[in-house]
Structure formats: structure tokens, C-alpha cells
Scaffold this active site. Structure first.
Site, PDB file in Angstrom:
ATOM      1  N   LYS A 241       0.864  -1.173   0.000  1.00 45.28           N
ATOM      2  CA  LYS A 241       0.000   0.000   0.000  1.00 45.28           C
ATOM      3  C   LYS A 241       0.911   1.238   0.000  1.00 45.28           C
ATOM      4  CE  LYS A 241      -4.203  -1.845   2.153  1.00 45.28           C
ATOM      5  NZ  LYS A 241      -4.108  -3.296   1.971  1.00 45.28           N
TER       6      LYS A 241
ATOM      7  N   ARG B 212     -12.271 -13.389   7.752  1.00 46.43           N
ATOM      8  CA  ARG B 212     -13.687 -13.167   7.463  1.00 46.43           C
ATOM      9  C   ARG B 212     -14.057 -13.532   6.026  1.00 46.43           C
ATOM     10  NH1 ARG B 212     -14.206  -8.042   4.783  1.00 46.43           N
ATOM     11  NH2 ARG B 212     -12.265  -6.852   4.882  1.00 46.43           N
TER      12      ARG B 212
ATOM     13  N   CYS C 200      -6.460  -7.335 -15.657  1.00 47.42           N
ATOM     14  CA  CYS C 200      -5.344  -7.956 -14.950  1.00 47.42           C
ATOM     15  C   CYS C 200      -4.286  -8.537 -15.875  1.00 47.42           C
ATOM     16  CB  CYS C 200      -5.873  -9.036 -14.010  1.00 47.42           C
ATOM     17  SG  CYS C 200      -7.328  -8.517 -13.094  1.00 47.42           S
TER      18      CYS C 200
ATOM     19  N   CYS D 135      -8.039 -14.419  -0.848  1.00 47.14           N
ATOM     20  CA  CYS D 135      -8.181 -13.450  -1.931  1.00 47.14           C
ATOM     21  C   CYS D 135      -6.915 -12.604  -2.013  1.00 47.14           C
ATOM     22  CB  CYS D 135      -9.353 -12.517  -1.657  1.00 47.14           C
ATOM     23  SG  CYS D 135     -10.908 -13.348  -1.287  1.00 47.14           S
ATOM     24  N   CYS D 136      -6.533 -12.238  -3.239  1.00 43.54           N
ATOM     25  CA  CYS D 136      -5.355 -11.380  -3.361  1.00 43.54           C
ATOM     26  C   CYS D 136      -5.648 -10.022  -2.718  1.00 43.54           C
ATOM     27  CB  CYS D 136      -4.944 -11.230  -4.814  1.00 43.54           C
ATOM     28  SG  CYS D 136      -6.265 -10.637  -5.899  1.00 43.54           S
TER      29      CYS D 136
ATOM     30  N   GLY E  10     -10.649   0.634  -0.148  1.00 43.73           N
ATOM     31  CA  GLY E  10     -10.480  -0.818  -0.065  1.00 43.73           C
ATOM     32  C   GLY E  10     -11.537  -1.462  -0.926  1.00 43.73           C
TER      33      GLY E  10
END
Lengths: 383, 125
Positions: A16, A187, A80, A198-199, A115
Site C-alpha cells: 500500500k 472473514r 489484470c 483473496c489477493c 479498499g
């Protein structure tokens, strides 16, 4: 025409990087690749920049920081698959004789969205109806469990491997290992997929210097040549689709093997599109690494980790290294370059000589994926 | 004679379903020229490029190929793909009642977007 060689590759660590613009992300990678290429920047004939969310003229905003300009700059979106598509286009241009030496960039900044899931285009009515990419893969996971008895623990093992590999990679967004229990306890995103399946949301950039100029190639002890470069879009199907056999990846991989004159058994390493845990299991089959229904056994037998027959995602893959959309396809090539030139440090695949990279770009209604880009590379050493 | 191609107002939600005396029906298009069936309805044929279509109503009973409950919005919601015997695969919300499994029989309820399907009661005897 002479082979296309990758002579230099660089990337920034994925993560990030909220204070970095697209130029801020990519300039350091571009500068390092140019420095290591043995090529003066005036010899760069063109730039191909893959990105999905950078806005107008992203490539130009980047290369002006290294004093490259005036030459053709092409910005490429294929979701992607953008970074890999940029390389595919560069390779095609080199092979046509149009250019001799090209700079390829892949970059994206997902933290600009806060996000959440990848923003899809609401012009698609399924997107307006609430579909998100994790849901597509979650349904694949459900079918895998339903048809092949794959368990939640099996899915979680993909993350465990990815994070174990990523822990060895200074460029990975996640550098700590996880357990099956931790993965399953995170979660839910789209059931049965949990957050750690998940990526992540992140930012990144990768750069390659690619050439057919034998004088440039000769300046390097080891380079990586392109043995196959395949790009496809999905074919629309309005009715039944077997979501465990995404035709676009099967087709693209088969063509790549044919062009390269190799089979999956010849691969020392693969960097494939593990955007979600189930994806890796689906793509083992699509890339011919195992027969239908055998993915979990291949994973659990250690066949795709270090010491196994074909190391899958030595970098940590999209799950651990990260998946800044347009950057990923180029970052996979950077990893392949480091592996094939013996520069992968702690995560070096022993004797790596042939590698394959695979990315897909989704999601549009009626398609397995909108795009798929597969490359096969071979190490070339000179005395 | 030159015809001027007109833009398709596809940002307006398509009419996807209507209530008939027989129940809720999906509104599909059938190409007059090549018989290609499409849902949602089209105005340019993706097979033959034709521009003439018949409106066709499809029964809303189908098989739930796969589904998932999404947890990324304010409230969880369940979506899935339903395969219709007439051919199309349709994306919609799934109203879960009790235990839903892949390959369950479902039926369309309601006519808006998103489409909503409910598990069909098994008939006994």
C-alpha cells in the site's frame, strides 16, 4: 528475425503506497531496469505501458521522469492481463522489425479506491446486479467442492503455500506465513472464500527492457528469450459454461506449448494467476500440470513448491506478492527473469531454465475471462 | 439506401421479466434471421449482425449451477447462475430458504433487476 530477449527487469515491492502516484510507483523500477539493461536510453525505440486505472497518458507521465520521450508510447489496458499484454505487443513489434529495443512497464495503484473489491464496469448488467470478482471465483470453489470433493482446508493450503513462498520474497506485499486455521478463520468475502484466500489490495510497478539487438544481448552473461507469446480474449457464451474449465486459459496455454515446442513437464517454474485460492487449483489443470480432478493431490504432494517438479508461484503469486492489476503480468515476467538468470536469492528454483507466466483479466458477463496472456521463457547463457 | 446506426440505450435497465397468467417470464430476443436466442434481449444479433428480433418469453424455472453469499456490501447477499432449459444462463440473486445446494431447482420470482430466484418446492407423490 532474431529472438526477443529480456535483458533487464526490475520492480518495486508491492504494497500500500498511498503517497506514490503512478509515476512515483513506476519511475524507480524503470530507472533500475534501464541502468541494468546496458542500453543507453536513447536506444529505446518505444514504450508499452500496461495499466487499468492510471488515466490518460500514464506511460508518458512515467517516462518523462527518466528523460524518455518523443518515441512512440502505447498505453495498454487488458484488466489484470495489462502488463503481460504490454509485453506481448512489444514482442510482436520487435518481431516485425518495427523496433529493436523496447521498454515495457506494468503499473497500477489500487489503494486509490480505498479498499474493497476490484471496481468492475457498471455498463455490464451483471455488475449492476451485484456481481464482484470474488463471487465468480467463489462459485468456482463451490463447484470444485461439489464435483471433486475439494475441501475448505484444501483451498486454504493454496494460501499457506503462497505465503510460505512470499515470506522468501523481499518484493512481496505479505512476507509472513499463515496456517490453514488462520486462513479459514479470516472473514468471509464471498463464501466459501475468506479474506486470506483473496489477493490483497495494493500498488506496484514492474519494468522490463526487451530487445532483438544481438549487440545488446551480448553485453549480458545470461538473458531470457521469449519462446512463446500468446494473447487471447474470451469467447462469449450465453448459456452453460463449465466454470472449472475456463476455455480461454486452456486454449492460450495449449498454443503457448505448441509455439514453444514444449510440454508442461518441461517447465521448471510457473507464475500463474492465483487471484483467489481456487484459481490456482483450476489453473493447474488448465495449464496441463495435472489431470482433471488431480489439482489438490498435486498441491498436497508438494509437486508445486520448492523441490517439486514445477514450482508454482515461487514469488508468492498474486495471493502473497500482490495484485496491482496492470502491474501483475509484468511482475510475473520480472520473477521469471530473476529465476532464469539465477538472481532469485532465497527463493531460487534450482537449475531453472524454462518458465511460463499466465495472467487472465476479468470479468464481463458471458465470458470465463475477457483476456488471457501466456508467455514461455528460456534462459540463454553465454560464456 | 444509407441507414444511420443508432446508439443502444443500454444504460437504461433492460426489461428483463414480466408477469403473465402462467407466472413470471424472462424477456428474451430471438433473431428473425438466424434464430439466435439471447437474454437479456438484444438489438444487434451477435451471430449474424441482423437487426430484426422477436420478443420471446422464457419460463423462469431453472437449475442453480452455483451460488455464493457475498459479504462485501452493507448486508450480505446471495447471487448465483441459473441455467434455463431454453438455453441461457442467467445471473441473479438467490433467495435462500433453508439449505440450498448446487444443482437445486429454482424459479424466478419478481420482475425487477436484479432478478431474484427462489428454491422450487419439490413435488411429492
Amino acid at each position: 528475425m532474431a529472438d526477443t530477449h529480456v535483458v533487464a527487469a526490475a520492480m518495486i515491492p508491492m504494497g500500500k503506497h498511498r503517497s506514490a502516484s503512478y509515476a512515483g510507483l513506476a519511475t524507480p523500477a524503470v530507472a533500475q531496469a534501464l541502468r541494468e539493461s546496458g542500453v543507453d536510453k536513447t536506444a529505446i525505440d518505444a514504450v508499452y505501458c500496461g495499466h487499468a486505472f492510471g488515466g490518460m497518458l500514464t506511460g508518458q507521465r512515467i517516462v518523462k521522469n527518466v528523460g524518455v520521450g518523443g518515441i512512440p508510447v502505447v498505453n495498454v489496458d487488458n484488466a489484470c492481463s495489462g502488463g503481460a499484454t504490454a509485453l506481448a505487443e512489444a514482442h510482436a513489434a520487435l518481431q516485425s522489425g518495427r523496433y529493436r529495443t523496447v521498454l515495457v512497464i506494468g503499473v497500477d495503484k489500487l489503494t486509490q479506491f480505498g479498499g474493497g473489491t476490484l471496481p468492475l464496469v457498471p455498463e455490464d448488467w451483471e455488475v449492476r446486479s451485484g456481481v464482484v470478482m470474488p463471487a465468480i471465483y467463489a462459485m468456482r470453489a463451490q463447484r470444485m467442492m461439489h464435483e471433486h470433493g475439494v475441501t475448505r482446508e484444501d483451498l486454504a493450503e493454496v494460501s499457506v503455500k503462497a505465503r510460505r513462498h512470499g515470506a522468501l520474497n523481499p518484493f512481496a506485499q505479505f512476507r509472513s506465513e499463515v496456517t490453514v486455521e488462520e486462513v479459514l478463520a479470516s472473514r468471509f468475502i464471498a463464501e466459501p472464500l475468506t479474506l486470506m484466500q483473496c489477493c490483497p489490495t495494493g500498488d506496484g510497478a514492474a519494468a522490463l527492457v526487451v530487445t532483438t539487438d544481438p549487440e545488446v544481448v551480448a553485453r549480458h552473461q545470461v538473458t531470457m528469450r521469449v519462446r512463446a507469446s500468446v494473447l487471447h480474449s474470451g469467447t462469449f457464451e450465453g448459456g452453460f459454461r463449465d466454470m472449472l474449465r475456463p476455455e480461454i486459459s486452456y486454449r492460450s496455454a495449449a498454443e503457448a506449448y505448441e509455439y514453444a515446442g514444449i510440454g508442461p513437464e518441461d517447465l521448471d517454474l510457473v507464475e500463474l494467476h492465483d487471484a483467489f485460492t481456487v484459481a490456482e487449483l483450476v489453473y493447474y489443470e488448465a495449464l496441463g500440470l495435472c489431470k482433471k480432478g488431480e489439482s489438490v493431490r498435486l498441491l498436497r504432494d508438494g509437486g508445486t513448491t520448492f523441490g517439486g517438479g514445477t514450482v508454482v508461484n515461487p514469488s508468492g503469486g498474486l495471493l502473497a506478492k500482490g495484485h496491482p492489476v496492470g502491474a501483475s503480468g509484468a511482475a510475473q515476467v520480472v520473477e521469471a527473469f530473476w529465476q532464469l538468470t539465477g538472481r532469485a536469492g532465497e527463493r531460487q528454483v534450482e537449475g531453472a531454465r524454462i518458465g511460463l507466466t499466465h495472467v487472465t483479466g476479468g470479468g464481463i458477463s458471458g465470458f470465463d475471462h475477457g483476456s488471457c496472456c501466456v508467455h514461455v521463457f528460456e534462459a540463454v547463457g553465454r560464456g | 439506401m444509407n441507414t444511420i446506426p443508432q446508439p443502444i440505450p443500454d444504460l437504461d435497465d433492460p426489461e428483463v421479466a414480466e408477469t403473465t397468467a402462467e407466472g413470471v417470464r424472462l424477456v428474451a430476443s430471438r433473431c428473425v434471421n438466424c434464430a439466435a436466442l439471447d437474454f437479456p434481449a438484444r438489438t444487434v444479433c451477435r451471430v449474424c449482425l441482423g437487426a430484426d428480433f422477436r420478443r420471446e418469453l422464457l419460463p423462469g424455472d431453472g437449475t442453480l449451477y452455483a451460488f455464493t453469499t457475498i459479504h462485501t456490501a452493507a448486508e450480505p447477499y446471495t447471487v448465483g447462475y441459473v441455467d434455463l432449459p431454453s438455453g441461457p444462463r442467467v445471473f441473479g440473486h438467490i433467495r435462500s430458504t433453508g439449505t440450498v445446494r448446487p444443482d437445486a431447482a429454482v424459479t424466478l420470482v419478481g420482475t425487477g433487476i436484479p432478478l431474484t430466484f427462489a428454491v422450487r418446492e419439490e413435488s411429492h407423490g
